[in-house]
Design an enzyme around this catalytic site. Structure first.
Site, mmCIF file in Angstrom:
data_model
loop_
_atom_site.group_PDB
_atom_site.id
_atom_site.type_symbol
_atom_site.label_atom_id
_atom_site.label_comp_id
_atom_site.label_asym_id
_atom_site.label_seq_id
_atom_site.Cartn_x
_atom_site.Cartn_y
_atom_site.Cartn_z
ATOM 1 N N GLU A 11 41.410 42.575 54.429
ATOM 2 C CA GLU A 11 40.460 42.792 55.518
ATOM 3 C C GLU A 11 39.324 41.766 55.456
ATOM 4 O O GLU A 11 38.912 41.212 56.486
ATOM 5 C CB GLU A 11 39.880 44.208 55.444
ATOM 6 C CG GLU A 11 40.927 45.312 55.521
ATOM 7 C CD GLU A 11 41.425 45.764 54.165
ATOM 8 O OE1 GLU A 11 41.751 46.954 54.015
ATOM 9 O OE2 GLU A 11 41.491 44.922 53.225
ATOM 10 N N CYS B 21 35.800 47.432 51.859
ATOM 11 C CA CYS B 21 36.229 46.911 53.158
ATOM 12 C C CYS B 21 35.841 47.837 54.310
ATOM 13 O O CYS B 21 35.614 47.374 55.432
ATOM 14 C CB CYS B 21 37.739 46.699 53.157
ATOM 15 S SG CYS B 21 38.287 45.417 52.002
ATOM 16 N N ARG C 212 62.325 37.400 37.115
ATOM 17 C CA ARG C 212 61.211 37.698 36.202
ATOM 18 C C ARG C 212 59.855 37.441 36.837
ATOM 19 O O ARG C 212 58.859 38.071 36.473
ATOM 20 C CB ARG C 212 61.349 36.875 34.923
ATOM 21 C CG ARG C 212 62.467 37.343 34.010
ATOM 22 C CD ARG C 212 62.635 36.399 32.839
ATOM 23 N NE ARG C 212 63.704 36.839 31.934
ATOM 24 C CZ ARG C 212 64.293 36.044 31.051
ATOM 25 N NH1 ARG C 212 63.937 34.760 30.962
ATOM 26 N NH2 ARG C 212 65.242 36.521 30.266
ATOM 27 N N GLU D 34 64.408 44.337 29.312
ATOM 28 C CA GLU D 34 65.581 43.519 28.973
ATOM 29 C C GLU D 34 66.018 43.834 27.547
ATOM 30 O O GLU D 34 66.283 42.942 26.747
ATOM 31 C CB GLU D 34 65.273 42.027 29.136
ATOM 32 C CG GLU D 34 65.055 41.584 30.565
ATOM 33 C CD GLU D 34 65.201 40.079 30.725
ATOM 34 O OE1 GLU D 34 66.051 39.487 30.046
ATOM 35 O OE2 GLU D 34 64.464 39.497 31.534
ATOM 36 N N GLY E 17 67.955 46.265 24.292
ATOM 37 C CA GLY E 17 69.266 46.700 23.844
ATOM 38 C C GLY E 17 69.537 48.150 24.200
ATOM 39 O O GLY E 17 68.686 48.855 24.756
ATOM 40 N N ALA F 82 67.025 51.017 25.762
ATOM 41 C CA ALA F 82 67.318 51.220 27.182
ATOM 42 C C ALA F 82 67.604 52.690 27.475
ATOM 43 O O ALA F 82 67.114 53.260 28.456
ATOM 44 C CB ALA F 82 68.518 50.370 27.596
#
Length: 366
Positions: free
Chosen positions: A60, A92, A192, A296, A298, A302
């Protein structure tokens, strides 16, 4: 019922605001992506702007700075509720009121509690007509990571892996270079650039010694994060080169041998958390202003990240090769499901071909 010409015009200008907002795609964190369009009282475009980076003018404010003529009696289109608090830049809402704009079309309410509904309330109290909800779906998608961080206090997580057609990410001896083709690997580097941080575990650091950068697609590069239970990390590593990108080591203080801290160079930041729950890492990065992070890691980390609600999307690259072997590495560990109703379902899948590789993007269903 066909959309009226007037409604089509409003939609056009809001889509323009969303398009402008997307110009800050990889640079606005911890702030949202916002674009603004200003029309004069006759409906003619007189200015527009977008937020590029935290500390720089909001959308804005940029639009007001770019005004070609008086905005008195005009209309503003903005994809996110204008802020009403003093941060690194002035509020704003105050500027909108003082400029004499009479109508404001807002796509979605801000999820930040400092603003959420308060900006709209102030505009209405000043006698400005406020219309909420135009192009809501598009605006929610554009700022999904920012919204997720504000609501959950965790970073929006994407898990990425590359595997063979038989679902293996490495041979049983751990070797994995290279499963996918060069085009896929180059695409990962550009992916990435969309993230504020990239997370791996200690095993990935020890086995692969990755660089974890966008190869110059983003400046500064995403923060590189190593999450370790033991702190038994190598004294030499590509991640210890802080000239390429910043690195932080986060360790589990309940299990780590802190004598290993001497192996980590001074340029690398170190933080400790109370357990090996990935949720603590996601929360820590969210507090640092990371809207969106890439895992990223193992299979063990994960799986834990999915179980703890740290993953919202998956990106898997599937190569037309067979690694074979029962003992070859899988991308995920055992979730110990006993019934089909327990399984994790994915939605919104998008499939693309990268040479001979397949790239599959999916969302985890809530």
């Amino acid at each position: 019922m066909e959309m009226s010409e007037k409604n089509l015009s409003h939609t056009k200008w809001m889509k323009r605001a969303i398009s402008l907002a997307s110009l800050g795609k990889n640079t606005t964190s911890p702030n949202p992506r916002v674009g603004a369009v200003i029309l004069d009282k006759n409906g003619k475009l007189i200015s527009e702007g977008f937020h590029y980076k935290a500390g720089m003018p909001h959308a804005e404010a940029m639009a007001f700075n770019n005004l070609k003529k008086d905005a008195e009696g005009g209309t503003m289109y903005v994809n996110l509720e204008p802020c009403c608090h003093q941060g690194k830049t002035p509020p704003c809402v105050e500027k909108i009121i003082n400029t004499g704009i009479r109508k404001v079309y807002i796509s979605i309410q801000d999820s930040d509690k400092r603003v959420s509904g308060k900006g709209i309330k102030e505009l209405k109290e000043a006698g400005i007509q406020v219309h909420l909800g135009l192009c809501e779906k598009e605006s929610l998608k554009l700022n999904k990571a920012f919204i997720h961080r504000n609501i959950t206090k965790k970073a929006f997580g994407v898990l990425k892996w590359a595997m063979s057609i038989d679902g293996r990410i490495a041979l049983k001896n751990g070797k994995s270079k290279w499963i996918t083709n060069e085009k896929s690997r180059t695409l990962v580097h550009s992916f990435r650039a969309e993230f504020d941080a990239i997370i791996i575990g200690g095993n990935t650091l020890r086995k692969d010694n990755p660089i974890l950068t966008s190869r110059g697609s983003k400046n500064p590069e995403p923060l590189r994060v190593v999450f370790t239970k033991s702190l038994d990390l190598p004294s030499k590593s590509n991640l210890w080169d802080c000239d390429k990108a910043k690195t932080i080591v986060i360790y589990d203080s309940s299990t780590a041998n802190e004598s290993y801290l001497t192996r980590i160079p001074e340029c690398v930041e170190v933080e400790k958390v109370s357990s090996d729950n990935p949720e603590l890492v996601s929360e820590l990065l969210a507090r640092r202003g990371c809207n969106k992070v890439l895992w990223e890691c193992g299979p063990r980390l994960a799986t834990a990240a999915i179980k703890s609600g740290c993953i919202q999307e998956l990106i898997s690259f599937i190569a037309p090769i067979i690694l074979g072997g029962e003992n070859s590495m899988n991308p995920l560990g055992d979730f110990e499901f006993g019934e089909m109703h327990e399984i994790i379902k994915l939605s919104g899948s998008q499939v693309s071909l990268i040479g001979n590789d397949i790239c599959l993007k999916s969302s985890l269903e809530n």
